[in-house]
Design a protein around this motif. Sequence first.
Motif: not given
Length: 605
Positions: A465-476
């Motif tokens: 999970a290396v996106s710029t969106h911290r919350e979406r990284n956590s969800l993934a």
Amino acid sequence: MTIELGLMLAGMLMIGFLSQWLAWRVKLPAILFLLLAGILLGPVSGLLDPDKLLGDLLFPIVSLAVALILFEGSLTLRFHELPGIGHVVRGLVSYGAVTALLLLALAAHIVAGLSWSIALLFGALACVTGPTVIAPMLRTLRPNARIANTLRWEGIVIDPLGALFAVLIFEAIVSRQEGHTIGIFVATIGCGAVTGALSAWLTGSLLRRQMIPEYLQNYAVLAAVLFAFSVSNVITHESGLLAVTIMGIALGNMRGVHIDDILDFKESLTTVLVSVLFILLAARLHWPLPDGMLGAGIALFLIAQLVVRPLTVLLSSLGSALTWRERALIGWVAPRGIVAASVSALFALRLDALGVTGAEALVPLVFILIIGTVVLQSATARPLAIWLKVAEPEPRGLLIFGSDEVARAIGKALDEAGFRVMLADDDWEGIRQARMDGLPTFYGNPASPHAERHLDLTGIGRLLAVSTHRERNSLACVHYRQEFGRDKIYRLRNLTPQENTDRAALSGSLLAPPLFDDEMTHGRFAEMLGQGWRIKSTRLSNTFDWSHFIEQYGLNAVLMFGVEEKGALRVASTKRGLEPRPGWLVIALVPPAPQEAGAKTPTSV
């Protein structure tokens, strides 16, 4: 009565959620647990009586729910994808589906004693698989890519087409039962098609011209679907299901209309509707079944599993490049799902009201087929794939959430090292650039219901999970922790430990270990790339080991991955440091120029 009704509906929502959650945990189709929950609540315990609970509202509720389910399934059919799905899939969803329909109808007529009209309707419903049952099974089955792609595309394409077959046969039965002429039947088909096409055109035009604000678009499409269904039924009796099916296919293929958010909303809504609907429908089953019905259902299941499916696959794959082993596994896997269960129950309600003989047998036979195929194939498909030697080994590929320059650089390095990578993101510009770089991509949120149906995870066993969106990284990370395992999930920090709060840092450490080292963040990685740092792959040897690599590129070099001599990938993280050995391929982020002049030049890959 109000409190009792409210409590029962809330209870069904909770039981539906628990069934969906259990299906997610054990990686089986949710429809199996929903049907079993309904059977336990209804005929087994007698706690739930849908006819008494909802009364005259039962048929309208089921009708509207099925309309939305058919519309959502039809949205996923893309005409431009049909030419590229391969010879076998085209055969399975065309003459293969027709062959299966006729063979199942013949079996239902002979074994269960159904009239030809009801038998043909059973055949149309029973020949449909679907992505909601195929996707969970493929994740447990893990066949090779050709088998996985064939089964996945068959489920996606045949879902709306099979619904269309069933609706057309149902319209013919109703027209005949009500004494309509062939002209009335044609008018019913025409009304449904025209209403669906006009509704799609009007809705698509409003969306394309931005005449509906974004926050109202999901509401608008929901209202339009239900309104089109109801209006079509008023104009010409029983044409509404055809209208919403045509509307979904037309809207999904309309140019210039962005429907991804609408599809996500519809998929989430469908999850709720399916959960409640199947509990209600299964609770209406009468136990014990009529004399001979259980035996007939089991016999039809065996015929569908052992005769019809292998024959249709054999016919559809003639002249293809599939091996006999691959054909054998495809011929074994064909679980039935949402369309068969929901549409059969709705048709049974309507036909029973019209007094059509044999309509009461439709739901039990379909439900027995669903439960039988899901249970048997879930238990046996993986061992069969291993025995046939068409199962993938332990998945080595990586799903990378993100598509910016950092994700693309990491993906390209891993791809060049021989690992399958899949970049997934809902940022179109990043996905476009990744495709230009030759990297496999998925446009969309990898943790969404849309990804459940369309994201091909064949051969993939890790998440970065290396996106710029911290919350979406956590969800993934949460979403794929059950899919891949806790030790196969990694994330690239968006904040340093000093910038992070204690609570956020604790939750982050529970989700997945941070990648690379304690100070590495997404912003720092991007900054280093901008300064000329590059990702370098180097094969270590006895004469050029890791200490020589550090001497060559400096202590600031960031070790990212190591590939053992046998091909196993090791990921550097704060939880697990790596000690590269001779023979390993190391992938590291290095400065733009060597730190020491005259140092040995390593062998690069």
